[in-house]
Design a protein around this motif. Sequence first.
Motif, mmCIF file in Angstrom:
data_model
loop_
_atom_site.group_PDB
_atom_site.id
_atom_site.type_symbol
_atom_site.label_atom_id
_atom_site.label_comp_id
_atom_site.label_asym_id
_atom_site.label_seq_id
_atom_site.Cartn_x
_atom_site.Cartn_y
_atom_site.Cartn_z
ATOM 1 N N ALA A 144 2.286 -5.440 6.558
ATOM 2 C CA ALA A 144 1.519 -5.596 7.797
ATOM 3 C C ALA A 144 1.720 -6.986 8.400
ATOM 4 O O ALA A 144 1.761 -7.147 9.631
ATOM 5 N N THR A 151 -0.333 -2.232 10.825
ATOM 6 C CA THR A 151 -1.662 -2.719 10.480
ATOM 7 C C THR A 151 -2.070 -2.168 9.120
ATOM 8 O O THR A 151 -1.906 -0.969 8.859
ATOM 9 N N LEU A 167 -1.604 1.893 5.567
ATOM 10 C CA LEU A 167 -0.851 1.298 6.665
ATOM 11 C C LEU A 167 -0.856 2.231 7.871
ATOM 12 O O LEU A 167 -0.695 3.448 7.722
#
Length: 443
Positions: A144, A151, A167
């Motif tokens: 990330a 993210t 993720l």
Amino acid sequence: MKFVVLLAAVAALSSAASFPGKTEHYRGNQLIRITVEYEEDLKWLRNIEEKMNLDFWTDPSTIRPVDVMVPRDFTSEFKRMLNKRELYYKVLRQDLQDDVDNDLAEAMRALQKKARIGIQTLDDFDYSIYHPFDEIQQWATDVANEYSFVTKFKFGETYEGREIGALEIAAPANAMASDPKPVVYFEGGIHAREWISPATVMFFTGKLLEMYNNGDADARRVLGMFDLHIVPSLNGDGYVFTWTDERLWRKSRQPNPDFGCVGTDLNRNFDAFWGQNGASPWPCSIVYRGFTPLNNPETTAVDAHFQALKAAGRVTKVFIDWHSYSQLILAPWSYSSAAELPAESENQLAAAAAMAAAMNSTNSVAGGYIHGPSARLLYEASGASNDYGFASTPAATYTYVVELRDTGEYGFVLPADQILPSGEESYDGVIALLDYVINNDYD
């Protein structure tokens, strides 16, 4: 932070190795493959499974070879019983403790080497070895941090309070993409002992991102058309337990009140035809379904995630739960071999065929990957993830359980040298599957 995680992993593994009682559970245990040709013999094996609570690595429910782990103090008697019934058998692994020791020793050497090197970057991450749970979570954090369109988010918590990291890969949309893009969900590690699952999910995720950054057309196409939600290791408690106590532990670690047996088979705990065939009401069974559907925090986290997606109006196109072993791509239904296949089955199986073809062409893996409806090709399993993904909240048309390498030579103790080829063929399979969806069912 990463160096601290490495040192903690080495310390935990070193501690486990220092207590022989923790690492000698399987000394003398054998993995035996039984050739079954008649339904009467399957019924006999199922009766043994129920009465003796043996760990059948392949379920004795369909006419196919049946693999079972037999404890050292029962191997002679079990072979006598097989001979009496005139069932042909072959010993695949003479002493499973040797395989377990090799797994842990190899992992220890790799962790110690990395700890000596010190601080490392994502570029240094070694996809060719098995990683402890904390390192998997650190990998997700590093991914990330490396990519602006990725993210890391908290997917949920395990019973023992471990954060389940996930993720979201949300690359810029292609010109033809829907707004918002459909979701593709990949989940690994629901069964603790299936180490190849998180390792493979991490590998193809890392490769997909690297290829995207390098301008690869395949990676750019699929990430431009879908948002990927990836949970590399769902059953964190069970996975940690396989590193510190029992390498071949399968279930969660949530206690069952009033019973001495711990854990639920999370892949029998989903709210999809829960409590029917192929799941046990007995807490000591390795396929224990739980007291109620979704009564483990790990399966609750999956459901909560898709409830939130549904509330936000998001469409889930693909749902894959990555397992081992047998080299299979399994579409609904899991709960019944007699149930009429879904109306979407033709598309599901065509996409699975494309995926299998791509995986088979990558490395010409021995035995190949085959595909089909789960209960008809493998065995019945109610409360399973692929039925949940298709019939419940996510309502993803392309929903599968993928059983990774191998076909039984090593089973759940697959050597680490199989990780990279497993990851490479799975990467190609993912591209082929998502291309099928783009070309045939994208809206």
